[in-house]
Design an enzyme around this catalytic site. Structure first.
Site, PDB file in Angstrom:
ATOM      1  N   HIS A 195       3.260   0.574  -4.264  1.00  0.00           N
ATOM      2  CA  HIS A 195       3.475   1.803  -5.027  1.00  0.00           C
ATOM      3  C   HIS A 195       2.914   1.689  -6.439  1.00  0.00           C
ATOM      4  O   HIS A 195       2.469   2.679  -7.021  1.00  0.00           O
ATOM      5  CB  HIS A 195       4.968   2.122  -5.073  1.00  0.00           C
ATOM      6  CG  HIS A 195       5.467   2.741  -3.814  1.00  0.00           C
ATOM      7  ND1 HIS A 195       6.762   2.610  -3.377  1.00  0.00           N
ATOM      8  CD2 HIS A 195       4.850   3.501  -2.889  1.00  0.00           C
ATOM      9  CE1 HIS A 195       6.914   3.259  -2.242  1.00  0.00           C
ATOM     10  NE2 HIS A 195       5.766   3.804  -1.930  1.00  0.00           N
ATOM     11  N   ARG A 296       0.312  14.976   2.832  1.00  0.00           N
ATOM     12  CA  ARG A 296       1.380  14.217   3.494  1.00  0.00           C
ATOM     13  C   ARG A 296       2.585  15.134   3.636  1.00  0.00           C
ATOM     14  O   ARG A 296       3.165  15.568   2.650  1.00  0.00           O
ATOM     15  CB  ARG A 296       1.743  12.996   2.650  1.00  0.00           C
ATOM     16  CG  ARG A 296       0.583  12.033   2.430  1.00  0.00           C
ATOM     17  CD  ARG A 296       1.037  10.841   1.595  1.00  0.00           C
ATOM     18  NE  ARG A 296      -0.020   9.873   1.393  1.00  0.00           N
ATOM     19  CZ  ARG A 296      -0.826   9.839   0.341  1.00  0.00           C
ATOM     20  NH1 ARG A 296      -0.662  10.747  -0.631  1.00  0.00           N
ATOM     21  NH2 ARG A 296      -1.768   8.929   0.227  1.00  0.00           N
ATOM     22  N   ARG A 332      -1.874  16.677   7.376  1.00  0.00           N
ATOM     23  CA  ARG A 332      -1.582  15.596   8.316  1.00  0.00           C
ATOM     24  C   ARG A 332      -0.202  15.841   8.908  1.00  0.00           C
ATOM     25  O   ARG A 332       0.777  16.020   8.164  1.00  0.00           O
ATOM     26  CB  ARG A 332      -1.600  14.244   7.607  1.00  0.00           C
ATOM     27  CG  ARG A 332      -1.375  13.068   8.575  1.00  0.00           C
ATOM     28  CD  ARG A 332      -1.393  11.736   7.856  1.00  0.00           C
ATOM     29  NE  ARG A 332      -0.217  11.562   7.003  1.00  0.00           N
ATOM     30  CZ  ARG A 332      -0.024  10.492   6.212  1.00  0.00           C
ATOM     31  NH1 ARG A 332      -0.930   9.545   6.169  1.00  0.00           N
ATOM     32  NH2 ARG A 332       1.058  10.408   5.465  1.00  0.00           N
ATOM     33  N   GLU A 426      -7.436   5.144  12.186  1.00  0.00           N
ATOM     34  CA  GLU A 426      -6.720   4.119  11.439  1.00  0.00           C
ATOM     35  C   GLU A 426      -6.605   2.805  12.202  1.00  0.00           C
ATOM     36  O   GLU A 426      -6.117   1.820  11.656  1.00  0.00           O
ATOM     37  CB  GLU A 426      -5.311   4.616  11.095  1.00  0.00           C
ATOM     38  CG  GLU A 426      -5.302   5.865  10.239  1.00  0.00           C
ATOM     39  CD  GLU A 426      -3.923   6.487  10.142  1.00  0.00           C
ATOM     40  OE1 GLU A 426      -3.261   6.256   9.120  1.00  0.00           O
ATOM     41  OE2 GLU A 426      -3.524   7.195  11.094  1.00  0.00           O
ATOM     42  N   ASN A 449      -6.764   2.130   4.434  1.00  0.00           N
ATOM     43  CA  ASN A 449      -5.704   1.147   4.199  1.00  0.00           C
ATOM     44  C   ASN A 449      -5.215   0.554   5.514  1.00  0.00           C
ATOM     45  O   ASN A 449      -5.131  -0.663   5.685  1.00  0.00           O
ATOM     46  CB  ASN A 449      -4.537   1.787   3.458  1.00  0.00           C
ATOM     47  CG  ASN A 449      -4.914   2.272   2.073  1.00  0.00           C
ATOM     48  OD1 ASN A 449      -5.949   1.909   1.548  1.00  0.00           O
ATOM     49  ND2 ASN A 449      -4.082   3.114   1.494  1.00  0.00           N
ATOM     50  N   ASP A 450      -4.885   1.428   6.461  1.00  0.00           N
ATOM     51  CA  ASP A 450      -4.413   0.938   7.755  1.00  0.00           C
ATOM     52  C   ASP A 450      -5.545   0.333   8.571  1.00  0.00           C
ATOM     53  O   ASP A 450      -5.352  -0.670   9.260  1.00  0.00           O
ATOM     54  CB  ASP A 450      -3.760   2.077   8.541  1.00  0.00           C
ATOM     55  CG  ASP A 450      -2.267   2.171   8.275  1.00  0.00           C
ATOM     56  OD1 ASP A 450      -1.635   1.123   8.079  1.00  0.00           O
ATOM     57  OD2 ASP A 450      -1.733   3.288   8.247  1.00  0.00           O
ATOM     58  N   ARG A 460      -0.872  -5.401   5.123  1.00  0.00           N
ATOM     59  CA  ARG A 460      -1.429  -4.713   3.951  1.00  0.00           C
ATOM     60  C   ARG A 460      -0.541  -4.829   2.715  1.00  0.00           C
ATOM     61  O   ARG A 460      -0.956  -4.481   1.621  1.00  0.00           O
ATOM     62  CB  ARG A 460      -1.686  -3.232   4.271  1.00  0.00           C
ATOM     63  CG  ARG A 460      -0.453  -2.469   4.687  1.00  0.00           C
ATOM     64  CD  ARG A 460      -0.776  -1.038   5.041  1.00  0.00           C
ATOM     65  NE  ARG A 460      -0.704  -0.168   3.873  1.00  0.00           N
ATOM     66  CZ  ARG A 460      -0.779   1.165   3.949  1.00  0.00           C
ATOM     67  NH1 ARG A 460      -0.960   1.753   5.101  1.00  0.00           N
ATOM     68  NH2 ARG A 460      -0.695   1.890   2.858  1.00  0.00           N
ATOM     69  N   CYS A 497      -9.764   9.040   3.489  1.00  0.00           N
ATOM     70  CA  CYS A 497      -8.633   9.405   2.638  1.00  0.00           C
ATOM     71  C   CYS A 497      -7.796   8.192   2.259  1.00  0.00           C
ATOM     72  O   CYS A 497      -6.647   8.317   1.881  1.00  0.00           O
ATOM     73  CB  CYS A 497      -7.756  10.462   3.307  1.00  0.00           C
ATOM     74  SG  CYS A 497      -7.120   9.998   4.918  1.00  0.00           S
TER      75      CYS A 497
END
Length: 571
Positions: A195, A296, A332, A426, A449-450, A460, A497
């Protein structure tokens, strides 16, 4: 002899961490205060009921404070704080605290111990859940401060611009940073998708996290932070400090002038979009972007005992589409599971939640959650008083059959004529068969990221493996290249993204790999826009080929940096 601006200081130690927020800064260190400490002697509990009530009220007080701060924010910051407030209100945490009190612990000790056990569980679970352990530690410290009547843990205020140094930085503190005083962030802990990283990018602050040796930095020590290289130079040479300062001033001046749609130097369009979540749609729409590349929707579902109704969801989506009239909004669908468990959507115990029932897979267990959400999106898309380009996509799709299933569900809900239908890439399986996925959908969006986590078999959230999670990894870029090639051949759009889209140099590589849209936090858009404007599509492809041919992320980044136009690398 006068020292040149690039002359290094041979005695200056350079600390290495994870590059978390682009840019640089030179300033003295100001450290976060230590969290509240419990007295050595634990008091005897004479009234269990009163002690349980005190502990419960302390947790509720922390939650209310977090929610109050979130109400004044939007986007990523609001979503992160609201998620943390949910943890403070977690009935299981409260039950464990009350059980400890029942067994003789004083309220503050019970909060400490229960949070500690909860943290151990999160860390053991790995994946996204481990990422939340630091958030829970902040809840513990705040609740203990309430119970002991101590000052709330918070930010230092040395009275001058500074580099904030901390063991870790909680979301509640990160969102309160005064960017006129805090010039950069350095933390000893933290992973590449923590975060702290997400919020630092949203604030536009240079940041280095997971920095070994950050605990040795003392108040008042001057440091030069390079958020692009992930380095912290202690007591830099005068020339180095001046160079970093001039570069920061140049960056601010150049980027403030970059505006408008994303275009390469030869006019090829690359849509520059926002990652968005909870917050005021009108405020989000005020940013200089071409729309939303990732909405999101979890914020609609998280803080509830029952799922939101179709009518409630329709109202939220309608307001958003109105705010972005004339622009793209990519919704999403619910990405529940893993780090976002829902009280009304149990999926059973999982040893590894990151590999379990999450994203689109949740529909296997709770199909009405998805069908209701798609119905609400379709109803909002039909509203006549907006002209937004609506797109809807499912997370964690792994196979062509799942892509076909989601597309069928979306069309059944009425989205076949009012919206474009896509899926997220992903997992490597989806990237490897991207051409087959695109037989069933209108677009794909890559969550880097994933995709990095699953490609490299590296958690991660684990700061010990930053090189494996580096988005410049050639293996990851090869998978993105395969998706981009599939998009070109099918004449379908391919978006990114993930956090990779925020790196201007990597954005050039992504465009060269066939990516047609980039979605990131607002502060990153100007730098990406500027980089694109100084490179043709063919030059982007050339940079991509250099990156693909490298044998390490460090080599990939360095080769591209050398080959890119100086106007961009000098930022």
């Amino acid at each position: 002899m006068e020292q040149t601006e690039s002359a290094p200081n041979p005695t200056a130690p350079v600390l290495k961490g994870i590059a978390a927020g682009p840019g640089g800064a030179v300033a003295p260190v100001a450290r976060m205060a230590a969290p509240p400490s419990l007295p050595e002697r634990e008091p005897e509990v004479t009234d269990t009921v009163e002690e349980q009530s005190a502990a419960r009220e302390a947790l509720f007080s922390v939650a209310a404070d977090l929610e109050g701060r979130a109400a004044e924010l939007d986007g990523e910051a609001a979503a992160v704080l609201n998620a943390q407030a949910l943890m403070a209100r977690d009935p299981e945490l409260r039950r464990q605290v009350e059980e400890d009190v029942q067994n003789g612990s004083a309220a503050a000790w019970a909060v400490r111990d229960a949070c500690g056990r909860y943290q151990d569980l999160l860390l053991a679970a790995g994946g996204y859940l481990a990422e939340r352990a630091a958030d829970l530690g902040d809840i513990r410290d705040r609740a203990v401060a309430v119970l002991l009547g101590l000052p709330m843990p918070g930010l230092p205020d040395p009275g001058h611009p500074h580099v904030l140094v901390a063991e870790d930085l909680a979301p509640a503190d990160t969102v309160r940073l005064d960017t006129s005083q805090v010039l950069a962030i350095v933390t000893r802990l933290g992973g590449p998708t923590s975060h702290t990283v997400i919020l630092a990018r949203s604030l536009g602050l240079p940041a280095v996290v997971g920095c070994a040796g950050a605990d040795t930095l003392t108040d008042g020590t001057t440091v030069a932070v390079d958020g692009d290289a992930g380095t912290v130079e202690v007591d830099p040479a005068p020339g180095t400090a001046e160079r970093v300062r001039r570069r920061a001033e140049h960056r601010r001046a150049v980027l403030s002038a970059a505006s408008g749609p994303g275009r390469t130097s030869d006019g090829v369009a690359v849509s520059l979009l926002l990652n968005a979540g909870e917050g005021d749609p009108d405020e989000a729409a005020a940013h200089d972007s071409e729309g939303i590349g990732l909405l999101r929707t979890e914020f609609l579902f998280l803080d509830r005992a029952e799922p939101p109704t179709i009518a409630e969801q329709t109202e939220v989506y309608t307001r958003l589409f109105r705010a972005f009239t004339g622009r793209t909004v990519t919704v999403r669908t619910l990405d529940a599971g893993s780090d976002k468990p829902l009280a009304f959507a149990e999926t059973g115990p999982e040893d590894n939640p990151a590999l379990g029932v999450r994203g689109f897979r949740t529909a296997r267990v709770h199909p009405t959650l998805l069908s209701d959400q798609l119905t609400a999106i379709a109803a909002a898309a039909r509203e006549p008083d907006h002209q937004a380009r609506v797109r809807v996509m499912a997370p964690m799709v792994s196979t062509p059959a799942e892509a076909e299933e989601f597309a069928a569900l979306a069309r059944t809900a009425g989205l076949g004529t009012t919206a474009e239908i896509g899926v997220m890439v992903e997992v490597p399986a989806a990237a490897l068969l991207a051409d087959r996925l695109l037989n069933h959908v209108d677009f794909v969006s890559i969550g880097t990221n994933d995709l990095a986590q699953y490609t490299m078999a590296a958690d991660r959230t684990l700061g010990a493996l930053p090189d494996l999670l580096d988005p410049w990894q050639p293996a990851l870029l090869s998978l993105i290249d395969k998706v981009g090639d599939a998009g070109r051949r099918a004449d379908r759009s391919v978006g990114v993204c993930g956090e990779a889209a925020a790196d201007p140099l990597l954005a050039l590589v992504l465009v060269g790999l066939g990516v047609t849209s980039l979605s990131t936090a607002p502060p990153a858009l100007s730098a990406v826009r500027f980089a694109l404007a100084h490179h043709s599509k063919a030059e982007c492809r050339g940079l991509a080929e250099l990156a693909l041919a490298a044998d390490s992320p460090e080599r990939s980044r360095e080769i591209v940096r050398r080959a890119a136009h100086p106007e961009v690398t000098d930022l």
